[in-house]
Design a protein around this motif. Structure first.
Motif, PDB file in Angstrom:
ATOM      1  N   PRO A  97       0.808  -1.233   0.000  1.00 57.50           N
ATOM      2  CA  PRO A  97       0.000   0.000   0.000  1.00 57.50           C
ATOM      3  C   PRO A  97       0.835   1.274   0.000  1.00 57.50           C
ATOM      4  O   PRO A  97       0.341   2.326  -0.388  1.00 57.50           O
ATOM      5  CB  PRO A  97      -0.816  -0.121   1.291  1.00 57.50           C
ATOM      6  CG  PRO A  97      -0.882  -1.574   1.574  1.00 57.50           C
ATOM      7  CD  PRO A  97       0.412  -2.129   1.105  1.00 57.50           C
ATOM      8  N   HIS A  98       2.104   1.180   0.420  1.00 53.93           N
ATOM      9  CA  HIS A  98       2.997   2.345   0.384  1.00 53.93           C
ATOM     10  C   HIS A  98       3.798   2.385  -0.915  1.00 53.93           C
ATOM     11  O   HIS A  98       4.809   3.104  -0.986  1.00 53.93           O
ATOM     12  CB  HIS A  98       3.939   2.312   1.584  1.00 53.93           C
ATOM     13  CG  HIS A  98       3.233   2.325   2.900  1.00 53.93           C
ATOM     14  ND1 HIS A  98       2.623   3.447   3.412  1.00 53.93           N
ATOM     15  CD2 HIS A  98       3.008   1.336   3.808  1.00 53.93           C
ATOM     16  CE1 HIS A  98       2.079   3.165   4.588  1.00 53.93           C
ATOM     17  NE2 HIS A  98       2.289   1.888   4.842  1.00 53.93           N
ATOM     18  N   HIS A  99       3.337   1.609  -1.923  1.00 55.96           N
ATOM     19  CA  HIS A  99       3.931   1.617  -3.266  1.00 55.96           C
ATOM     20  C   HIS A  99       5.395   1.167  -3.239  1.00 55.96           C
ATOM     21  O   HIS A  99       6.239   1.687  -3.946  1.00 55.96           O
ATOM     22  CB  HIS A  99       3.812   3.007  -3.901  1.00 55.96           C
ATOM     23  CG  HIS A  99       2.483   3.659  -3.707  1.00 55.96           C
ATOM     24  ND1 HIS A  99       1.317   3.097  -4.173  1.00 55.96           N
ATOM     25  CD2 HIS A  99       2.128   4.811  -3.086  1.00 55.96           C
ATOM     26  CE1 HIS A  99       0.299   3.881  -3.849  1.00 55.96           C
ATOM     27  NE2 HIS A  99       0.758   4.920  -3.187  1.00 55.96           N
ATOM     28  N   GLU A 100       5.668   0.174  -2.433  1.00 59.53           N
ATOM     29  CA  GLU A 100       7.010  -0.380  -2.319  1.00 59.53           C
ATOM     30  C   GLU A 100       7.029  -1.754  -2.965  1.00 59.53           C
ATOM     31  O   GLU A 100       6.231  -2.630  -2.611  1.00 59.53           O
ATOM     32  CB  GLU A 100       7.411  -0.477  -0.840  1.00 59.53           C
ATOM     33  CG  GLU A 100       8.770  -1.134  -0.628  1.00 59.53           C
ATOM     34  CD  GLU A 100       9.041  -1.377   0.848  1.00 59.53           C
ATOM     35  OE1 GLU A 100      10.146  -1.851   1.168  1.00 59.53           O
ATOM     36  OE2 GLU A 100       8.152  -1.104   1.679  1.00 59.53           O
ATOM     37  N   PRO A 101       7.910  -1.986  -3.941  1.00 57.35           N
ATOM     38  CA  PRO A 101       7.990  -3.319  -4.558  1.00 57.35           C
ATOM     39  C   PRO A 101       8.739  -4.289  -3.649  1.00 57.35           C
ATOM     40  O   PRO A 101       9.820  -3.982  -3.134  1.00 57.35           O
ATOM     41  CB  PRO A 101       8.759  -3.051  -5.856  1.00 57.35           C
ATOM     42  CG  PRO A 101       9.598  -1.858  -5.557  1.00 57.35           C
ATOM     43  CD  PRO A 101       8.827  -1.018  -4.573  1.00 57.35           C
ATOM     44  N   ILE A 102       8.168  -5.455  -3.456  1.00 54.82           N
ATOM     45  CA  ILE A 102       8.766  -6.478  -2.593  1.00 54.82           C
ATOM     46  C   ILE A 102       8.993  -7.735  -3.437  1.00 54.82           C
ATOM     47  O   ILE A 102       8.046  -8.288  -4.001  1.00 54.82           O
ATOM     48  CB  ILE A 102       7.867  -6.804  -1.382  1.00 54.82           C
ATOM     49  CG1 ILE A 102       7.523  -5.535  -0.604  1.00 54.82           C
ATOM     50  CG2 ILE A 102       8.556  -7.807  -0.480  1.00 54.82           C
ATOM     51  CD1 ILE A 102       8.703  -4.856   0.021  1.00 54.82           C
ATOM     52  N   LYS A 103      10.246  -8.150  -3.505  1.00 57.09           N
ATOM     53  CA  LYS A 103      10.600  -9.380  -4.209  1.00 57.09           C
ATOM     54  C   LYS A 103      11.167 -10.380  -3.201  1.00 57.09           C
ATOM     55  O   LYS A 103      11.353 -10.076  -2.030  1.00 57.09           O
ATOM     56  CB  LYS A 103      11.632  -9.091  -5.303  1.00 57.09           C
ATOM     57  CG  LYS A 103      11.166  -8.121  -6.383  1.00 57.09           C
ATOM     58  CD  LYS A 103      12.252  -7.884  -7.413  1.00 57.09           C
ATOM     59  CE  LYS A 103      11.819  -6.888  -8.475  1.00 57.09           C
ATOM     60  NZ  LYS A 103      12.884  -6.638  -9.471  1.00 57.09           N
ATOM     61  N   HIS A 104      11.438 -11.595  -3.700  1.00 61.02           N
ATOM     62  CA  HIS A 104      12.040 -12.624  -2.857  1.00 61.02           C
ATOM     63  C   HIS A 104      13.447 -12.179  -2.455  1.00 61.02           C
ATOM     64  O   HIS A 104      14.198 -11.670  -3.281  1.00 61.02           O
ATOM     65  CB  HIS A 104      12.082 -13.958  -3.597  1.00 61.02           C
ATOM     66  CG  HIS A 104      12.743 -15.049  -2.833  1.00 61.02           C
ATOM     67  ND1 HIS A 104      12.105 -15.727  -1.817  1.00 61.02           N
ATOM     68  CD2 HIS A 104      14.001 -15.572  -2.937  1.00 61.02           C
ATOM     69  CE1 HIS A 104      12.934 -16.638  -1.330  1.00 61.02           C
ATOM     70  NE2 HIS A 104      14.088 -16.563  -1.991  1.00 61.02           N
ATOM     71  N   PRO A 105      13.816 -12.294  -1.183  1.00 62.56           N
ATOM     72  CA  PRO A 105      13.107 -12.965  -0.081  1.00 62.56           C
ATOM     73  C   PRO A 105      12.176 -12.043   0.712  1.00 62.56           C
ATOM     74  O   PRO A 105      11.399 -12.524   1.500  1.00 62.56           O
ATOM     75  CB  PRO A 105      14.260 -13.445   0.785  1.00 62.56           C
ATOM     76  CG  PRO A 105      15.327 -12.409   0.586  1.00 62.56           C
ATOM     77  CD  PRO A 105      15.211 -11.967  -0.844  1.00 62.56           C
ATOM     78  N   GLY A 106      12.253 -10.730   0.545  1.00 63.70           N
ATOM     79  CA  GLY A 106      11.386  -9.816   1.274  1.00 63.70           C
ATOM     80  C   GLY A 106      12.058  -8.461   1.453  1.00 63.70           C
ATOM     81  O   GLY A 106      13.062  -8.144   0.801  1.00 63.70           O
ATOM     82  N   ASN A 107      11.479  -7.646   2.337  1.00 60.97           N
ATOM     83  CA  ASN A 107      12.062  -6.324   2.582  1.00 60.97           C
ATOM     84  C   ASN A 107      13.243  -6.428   3.538  1.00 60.97           C
ATOM     85  O   ASN A 107      13.616  -7.525   3.989  1.00 60.97           O
ATOM     86  CB  ASN A 107      11.005  -5.341   3.106  1.00 60.97           C
ATOM     87  CG  ASN A 107      10.365  -5.816   4.392  1.00 60.97           C
ATOM     88  OD1 ASN A 107      10.660  -6.905   4.885  1.00 60.97           O
ATOM     89  ND2 ASN A 107       9.474  -5.022   4.952  1.00 60.97           N
ATOM     90  N   SER A 108      13.826  -5.298   3.886  1.00 63.69           N
ATOM     91  CA  SER A 108      15.076  -5.299   4.639  1.00 63.69           C
ATOM     92  C   SER A 108      14.908  -5.841   6.058  1.00 63.69           C
ATOM     93  O   SER A 108      15.761  -6.585   6.553  1.00 63.69           O
ATOM     94  CB  SER A 108      15.659  -3.877   4.690  1.00 63.69           C
ATOM     95  OG  SER A 108      14.717  -2.988   5.265  1.00 63.69           O
ATOM     96  N   ASN A 109      13.819  -5.512   6.738  1.00 69.24           N
ATOM     97  CA  ASN A 109      13.637  -5.960   8.126  1.00 69.24           C
ATOM     98  C   ASN A 109      12.819  -7.248   8.232  1.00 69.24           C
ATOM     99  O   ASN A 109      12.440  -7.655   9.329  1.00 69.24           O
ATOM    100  CB  ASN A 109      12.975  -4.859   8.955  1.00 69.24           C
ATOM    101  CG  ASN A 109      11.638  -4.439   8.382  1.00 69.24           C
ATOM    102  OD1 ASN A 109      11.137  -5.037   7.427  1.00 69.24           O
ATOM    103  ND2 ASN A 109      11.060  -3.394   8.948  1.00 69.24           N
ATOM    104  N   ARG A 110      12.510  -7.855   7.105  1.00 67.06           N
ATOM    105  CA  ARG A 110      11.791  -9.129   7.044  1.00 67.06           C
ATOM    106  C   ARG A 110      10.390  -9.066   7.668  1.00 67.06           C
ATOM    107  O   ARG A 110       9.838 -10.088   8.060  1.00 67.06           O
ATOM    108  CB  ARG A 110      12.594 -10.246   7.719  1.00 67.06           C
ATOM    109  CG  ARG A 110      13.845 -10.626   6.961  1.00 67.06           C
ATOM    110  CD  ARG A 110      13.485 -11.206   5.590  1.00 67.06           C
ATOM    111  NE  ARG A 110      14.653 -11.687   4.879  1.00 67.06           N
ATOM    112  CZ  ARG A 110      15.405 -10.964   4.062  1.00 67.06           C
ATOM    113  NH1 ARG A 110      15.074  -9.694   3.863  1.00 67.06           N
ATOM    114  NH2 ARG A 110      16.431 -11.464   3.435  1.00 67.06           N
ATOM    115  N   SER A 111       9.828  -7.895   7.762  1.00 69.03           N
ATOM    116  CA  SER A 111       8.426  -7.826   8.186  1.00 69.03           C
ATOM    117  C   SER A 111       7.505  -8.294   7.076  1.00 69.03           C
ATOM    118  O   SER A 111       6.372  -8.713   7.332  1.00 69.03           O
ATOM    119  CB  SER A 111       8.076  -6.397   8.602  1.00 69.03           C
ATOM    120  OG  SER A 111       8.262  -5.496   7.516  1.00 69.03           O
TER     121      SER A 111
END
Length: 508
Positions: free
Chosen positions: A319-333
């Motif tokens: 919803p914050h227009h952030e693309p998430i690919k494998h394995p995930g974002n930086s903090n793994r949330s």
């Protein structure tokens, strides 16, 4: 006769005197602006060379310039490092010229430039090297050129870019996938209206951030009519996107490729799309409610993807227009699994919104698989049986009942209704219930007696017992003789006290 030594010492003095006279008598030239070209107007930080029919950029430019206006001239080309003398330049206007190409380093040394207007020129394309050095650029005006192609990396390094105007050109295609990265940052306006776009990737447009869709202008293009196009623009119109709402009658589509002029205003003539059902468009959107702190797993049906499964990878748009690919974002949330599922480690209120799942088989070839509208709620308390509105209503009703009881059902609402009538005193005694005080004694007792103008009426009551905060005295209980001195003293005291504390008004 003077000696030669004396003559040699005089001539230098005469020469100095003549030079001094020449300097004093020579006419002084009027001061000119510091390095201001002859055909331009210079102010403190503005340099205007507009409408001078210039074919080349003037050489001497004031270094304090922050705004340069070279519009409405005959410039055809911009050479390398031509802005090196203007280190503080923030706005450049070169519209209405004949520039058809830009050299490789035309805009080097212009890292502070924020506004660039190159509209109404003869540019044929937007190459990658044209504007990549303008790292602070916020507004780029390229409308009314002859642009047929835009390189997919033309805006890749412009992270501060907010507005791009490419209307009234000859574009037949546009790299919409390159806009996704810009939309995550600051892009708010992309004007592609009045071009020659015949098809647009609807899957990519549907995955664009909402702020980009609100400023994506596609009207007055010969796009091929389809239910998917109609439903997408209809949904944007319902959301109040200004790009559709403000130009609803200018959105056209082409009915047949064999008839280039078969354009209709499909948002105005909606009856032609009555059979277009929104269910196929909204079938991807699923609603999900979760409680704060719970983990969430979002799984797409891969059969919805039109891409081959062999080399397909997954990506999610938050919803914050952030693309998430494998394995995930930086903090793994947020984690993306190999099968394309998205896992939210712990649901938080700020994670609410629409998550878009995409499948891709190349860096810029997307296919939408699913959408989830996630709503994060706080858990209700265990003992909570009434809603806030019902509790407030009950409180108002109870308060109203208590007020009615207080007003109408109080045992003693007034002083007189609860007081026992006092026994009448003999006529000859000084009554404590009432007396008439007059400064002028009555003249006669006849029927024609007139009341004195200075007559005062005072209502008094005996003081002995206390009732409702008043002191009541029963005369004759302790002193049977009404003429006893103590009785008279008590009477006079009771009269003075009653005149002060009695609820009965004093009439004068």
């Amino acid at each position: 006769m003077s000696s030669p030594a004396t003559a040699d010492s005089v001539w230098p003095r005469v020469a100095k005197l003549l030079l001094l006279l020449l300097q004093l008598c020579a006419p002084r030239a009027s001061p000119r602006p510091h390095r201001c070209p002859d055909a331009c107007i210079c102010t403190s930080d503005l340099l205007s060379c507009s409408r001078q029919m210039l074919r080349w950029v003037p050489q001497a430019l004031p270094p304090t310039t922050t705004t340069l206006d070279l519009s409405h001239n005959a410039l055809t080309q911009l050479h390398d490092h031509w802005l090196a003398a203007l280190p503080h330049l923030e706005a450049l206007h070169i519209s209405h010229n004949q520039i058809w190409n830009l050299s490789l380093r035309a805009f080097h040394n212009a890292s502070f430039l924020r506004h660039l207007d190159m509209s109404s020129n003869h540019l044929q394309a937007v190459e990658r090297h044209y504007f990549e050095a303008l790292v602070s650029l916020e507004e780029l005006l390229l409308y009314d050129n002859h642009i047929k192609r835009v390189d997919e990396n033309a805006f890749a390094k412009l992270s501060d870019l907010r507005k791009v105007y490419l209307s009234w050109n000859n574009l037949t295609t546009f790299p919409f996938h390159a806009v996704q990265g810009l939309g995550i940052h600051k892009l708010r306006t992309l004007d592609l209206s009045s071009n020659s776009l015949s098809s647009i990737p609807l899957e990519v447009l549907a995955a664009l951030p909402e702020n980009v869709g609100n400023g994506l202008y596609l009207h007055n293009n010969p796009i091929r009519c389809s239910c998917a196009l109609y439903l997408m623009l209809q949904r944007w119109n319902q959301r109040g996107f200004s790009s559709v709402k403000d130009f609803s009658e200018e959105h056209t589509c082409k009915v047949s490729d064999n008839a280039p002029r078969s354009l209709i205003k499909f948002l105005k003539h909606r009856d032609m799309f009555e059979n277009c059902s929104a269910s196929t468009e909204d079938a991807h959107l699923s609603h999900l409610e979760v409680v704060v702190g719970q983990p969430v797993l979002l799984t797409c049906n891969t059969s919805n993807s039109s891409l081959p499964h062999a080399a397909t990878t997954s990506m999610w748009i938050t919803p914050h227009h952030e693309p998430i690919k494998h394995p995930g974002n930086s903090n793994r949330s947020l984690e993306v699994y190999h099968n394309g599922s998205l896992r939210i480690a712990a649901a938080k209120p700020w994670l609410s919104g629409v998550y878009v799942g995409l499948a891709m088989n190349s860096p810029y070839n997307f296919s939408r698989m699913c959408e989830f509208n996630v709503t994060v709620l706080y858990p209700k308390a265990a003992g909570e049986t009434f809603s806030t509105g019902l509790t407030t209503l009950l409180g108002c009703i109870v308060s109203l009942v208590l007020v009615i009881i207080y007003l109408y059902l109080t045992p003693c609402r007034c002083l007189g209704c609860c007081r026992k009538p006092a026994p009448l005193s003999p006529p000859q005694e000084c009554s404590a219930q009432s007396s008439i005080l007059s400064t002028t004694p009555p003249a006669t007792d006849g029927p024609h007696r007139k009341a004195s103008a200075n007559k005062h009426v005072v209502f008094l009551e005996p003081i002995r017992e206390t009732q409702n905060g008043k002191i009541r005295l029963a005369l004759g209980e302790d002193f049977p003789d009404p003429k006893h001195p103590k009785v008279l003293q008590l009477k006079s005291d009771s009269e003075s006290i009653s005149s002060v504390f009695s609820d009965t008004p004093i009439v004068s």
